[in-house]
Design a protein around this motif. Structure first.
Motif, PDB file in Angstrom:
ATOM      1  N   ASN A  58      77.535  33.606  67.524  1.00 37.06           N
ATOM      2  CA  ASN A  58      77.067  32.904  68.711  1.00 37.06           C
ATOM      3  C   ASN A  58      75.838  32.047  68.433  1.00 37.06           C
ATOM      4  O   ASN A  58      75.471  31.203  69.248  1.00 37.06           O
ATOM      5  N   LEU A  59      75.201  32.244  67.277  1.00 37.47           N
ATOM      6  CA  LEU A  59      74.117  31.351  66.876  1.00 37.47           C
ATOM      7  C   LEU A  59      74.614  29.911  66.758  1.00 37.47           C
ATOM      8  O   LEU A  59      73.831  28.967  66.846  1.00 37.47           O
ATOM      9  N   GLN A  60      75.900  29.775  66.573  1.00 33.38           N
ATOM     10  CA  GLN A  60      76.493  28.446  66.506  1.00 33.38           C
ATOM     11  C   GLN A  60      76.212  27.655  67.764  1.00 33.38           C
ATOM     12  O   GLN A  60      76.061  26.426  67.724  1.00 33.38           O
ATOM     13  N   PHE A  61      76.096  28.344  68.883  1.00 28.98           N
ATOM     14  CA  PHE A  61      75.841  27.655  70.147  1.00 28.98           C
ATOM     15  C   PHE A  61      74.503  26.921  70.124  1.00 28.98           C
ATOM     16  O   PHE A  61      74.369  25.832  70.677  1.00 28.98           O
ATOM     17  N   VAL A  62      73.521  27.524  69.489  1.00 25.63           N
ATOM     18  CA  VAL A  62      72.205  26.892  69.413  1.00 25.63           C
ATOM     19  C   VAL A  62      72.299  25.558  68.673  1.00 25.63           C
ATOM     20  O   VAL A  62      71.727  24.542  69.100  1.00 25.63           O
ATOM     21  N   TRP A  63      73.037  25.560  67.549  1.00 22.43           N
ATOM     22  CA  TRP A  63      73.229  24.310  66.822  1.00 22.43           C
ATOM     23  C   TRP A  63      73.961  23.284  67.676  1.00 22.43           C
ATOM     24  O   TRP A  63      73.640  22.093  67.661  1.00 22.43           O
ATOM     25  N   MET A  64      74.956  23.736  68.437  1.00 20.13           N
ATOM     26  CA  MET A  64      75.754  22.809  69.214  1.00 20.13           C
ATOM     27  C   MET A  64      74.991  22.237  70.397  1.00 20.13           C
ATOM     28  O   MET A  64      75.269  21.125  70.842  1.00 20.13           O
ATOM     29  N   VAL A  65      74.025  22.981  70.926  1.00 22.40           N
ATOM     30  CA  VAL A  65      73.178  22.427  71.985  1.00 22.40           C
ATOM     31  C   VAL A  65      72.418  21.219  71.447  1.00 22.40           C
ATOM     32  O   VAL A  65      72.359  20.159  72.087  1.00 22.40           O
ATOM     33  N   ALA A  66      71.847  21.385  70.257  1.00 18.56           N
ATOM     34  CA  ALA A  66      71.096  20.280  69.660  1.00 18.56           C
ATOM     35  C   ALA A  66      72.004  19.101  69.327  1.00 18.56           C
ATOM     36  O   ALA A  66      71.682  17.942  69.637  1.00 18.56           O
ATOM     37  N   LEU A  67      73.157  19.383  68.709  1.00 18.10           N
ATOM     38  CA  LEU A  67      74.078  18.301  68.354  1.00 18.10           C
ATOM     39  C   LEU A  67      74.668  17.636  69.598  1.00 18.10           C
ATOM     40  O   LEU A  67      74.852  16.414  69.628  1.00 18.10           O
ATOM     41  N   GLY A  68      74.961  18.429  70.609  1.00 13.09           N
ATOM     42  CA  GLY A  68      75.500  17.866  71.843  1.00 13.09           C
ATOM     43  C   GLY A  68      74.517  16.919  72.507  1.00 13.09           C
ATOM     44  O   GLY A  68      74.898  15.865  73.026  1.00 13.09           O
ATOM     45  N   ALA A  69      73.243  17.292  72.499  1.00 11.65           N
ATOM     46  CA  ALA A  69      72.223  16.435  73.107  1.00 11.65           C
ATOM     47  C   ALA A  69      72.012  15.162  72.294  1.00 11.65           C
ATOM     48  O   ALA A  69      71.914  14.055  72.846  1.00 11.65           O
ATOM     49  N   LEU A  70      71.960  15.301  70.963  1.00 12.95           N
ATOM     50  CA  LEU A  70      71.661  14.156  70.116  1.00 12.95           C
ATOM     51  C   LEU A  70      72.843  13.196  69.984  1.00 12.95           C
ATOM     52  O   LEU A  70      72.668  11.980  70.001  1.00 12.95           O
ATOM     53  N   ALA A  71      74.048  13.746  69.854  1.00  7.42           N
ATOM     54  CA  ALA A  71      75.210  12.903  69.560  1.00  7.42           C
ATOM     55  C   ALA A  71      76.001  12.499  70.788  1.00  7.42           C
ATOM     56  O   ALA A  71      76.613  11.423  70.807  1.00  7.42           O
ATOM     57  N   PHE A  72      76.037  13.356  71.819  1.00  4.69           N
ATOM     58  CA  PHE A  72      76.914  13.095  72.964  1.00  4.69           C
ATOM     59  C   PHE A  72      76.189  13.053  74.303  1.00  4.69           C
ATOM     60  O   PHE A  72      76.825  12.913  75.345  1.00  4.69           O
ATOM     61  N   GLY A  73      74.870  13.216  74.291  1.00  6.51           N
ATOM     62  CA  GLY A  73      74.102  13.140  75.533  1.00  6.51           C
ATOM     63  C   GLY A  73      74.352  14.287  76.484  1.00  6.51           C
ATOM     64  O   GLY A  73      74.121  14.153  77.691  1.00  6.51           O
ATOM     65  N   GLU A  74      74.819  15.446  75.978  1.00  2.51           N
ATOM     66  CA  GLU A  74      75.054  16.625  76.827  1.00  2.51           C
ATOM     67  C   GLU A  74      73.778  17.463  76.878  1.00  2.51           C
ATOM     68  O   GLU A  74      73.292  17.939  75.849  1.00  2.51           O
TER      69      GLU A  74
END
Length: 301
Positions: free
Chosen positions: A247-263
């Motif tokens: 579930n640590l993967q979610f932390v990475w995806m929050v950052a990538l989602g914000a930077l790459a997709f504006g989520e």
């Protein structure tokens, strides 16, 4: 006195799982990027062959050139089928849902794996582990932005993907207990994925520029590293311990989602992620204490 072997294995398993989350998060970000322009076979046919080739190259350069023999062909076949179907399901889930909602379902994997690993792998699921899994389920609830009443086709596809992913991981640990040829577990699922997608490729192919080919190659490289590392992690720790740490993967995806997709997730999303990380830490602490009790040296009389 020799160093505590159980503690060393746990530390290595935690480190490998953390590395896996970073690698697979990068691969998932590329999946979401590709999903906006291409069908699943176009990415998986290219990347699958690249990953399989990387596995062969790594085997040729390694000190133990065992080839791709496996001691568990039946379990490997199950892993291949589950990996192929699960990859396609996750691809469509990323197309249909934001990262936060996809990871709601990914966070269900620990509970499903615990239910399956008991009878299949013969692993004891201690009461503390069940409590930690329930805590993780609470975190899942926090991560669901719209509530269960908003469940649609994307959520059902994601649920199917998680079920298939659970089968693949349990099969991986089953094989890992009987065969230490890690590269075989990387080679066959990706070769199967490439061959299966190649059959569908003529119906969905779109011309790809050099930049998109580069993204596909990058995806394959990240996926190769991630799957190799995950297999090693599942050999070092029980499946019900590894999966909550994922579930640590979610932390990475929050950052990538914000930077790459504006989520930009809301406060409850971060609260849910914190709860799931705490649940994973609880499992590791319980496993560490149990290992120390089981391997404690009794003084000779």
């Amino acid at each position: 006195m020799r160093p505590h072997a159980g503690g060393a294995a746990i530390t290595m398993g935690v480190a490998l799982t953390a590395l896996y989350t970073a690698l697979i998060a990068g691969a998932d970000a590329i999946t979401k990027l590709f999903g906006q322009a291409y069908a699943a076979p176009q990415l998986f046919a290219v990347s699958g062959f690249i990953v399989a080739a990387l596995a062969l190259a790594a085997n040729a350069r390694g000190p133990r050139r065992r080839g791709m023999r496996t001691a568990c062909p039946g379990a490997m076949a199950v892993r291949v089928v589950a990996t192929v179907a699960g990859s396609v399901a996750f691809y469509h889930a990323f197309r249909l849902l934001p990262f936060a909602e996809v990871f709601l379902f990914i966070a269900l994997i620990p509970l499903m794996t615990a239910l399956v690993s008991g009878p299949v792998l013969g692993e004891e699921v201690r009461s503390q582990a069940w409590a930690a899994l329930m805590l993780g389920l609470l975190g899942v609830w926090c991560l669901f932005p719209g509530g269960l009443s908003d469940m649609g086709a994307g959520h059902l596809v994601a649920l199917l993907a998680v079920a298939l992913g659970t089968v693949s991981m349990v099969a991986s640990r089953y094989i890992g207990r009987r065969d230490d040829n890690l590269l075989a577990q990387v080679f066959y699922p990706n070769l199967g994925l490439a061959v299966a997608m190649l059959a569908a490729l003529p119906f969905v192919w779109r011309p790809m520029g050099l930049a998109d080919l580069g993204w596909a190659a990058g995806y394959a490289t990240l996926l190769f590293g991630a799957r190799w590392v995950l297999v090693a992690a599942l050999r070092a720790l029980p499946a019900y311990v590894v999966t909550p740490l994922m579930n640590l993967q979610f932390v990475w995806m929050v950052a990538l989602g914000a930077l790459a997709f504006g989520e930009v997730p809301g406060v409850m999303v971060f609260a849910g992620a914190a709860i799931m990380v705490a649940a994973g830490a609880w499992l590791i602490l319980d496993q560490t204490l149990e290992t120390r009790r089981a391997t404690r040296v009794v003084p000779a009389e």
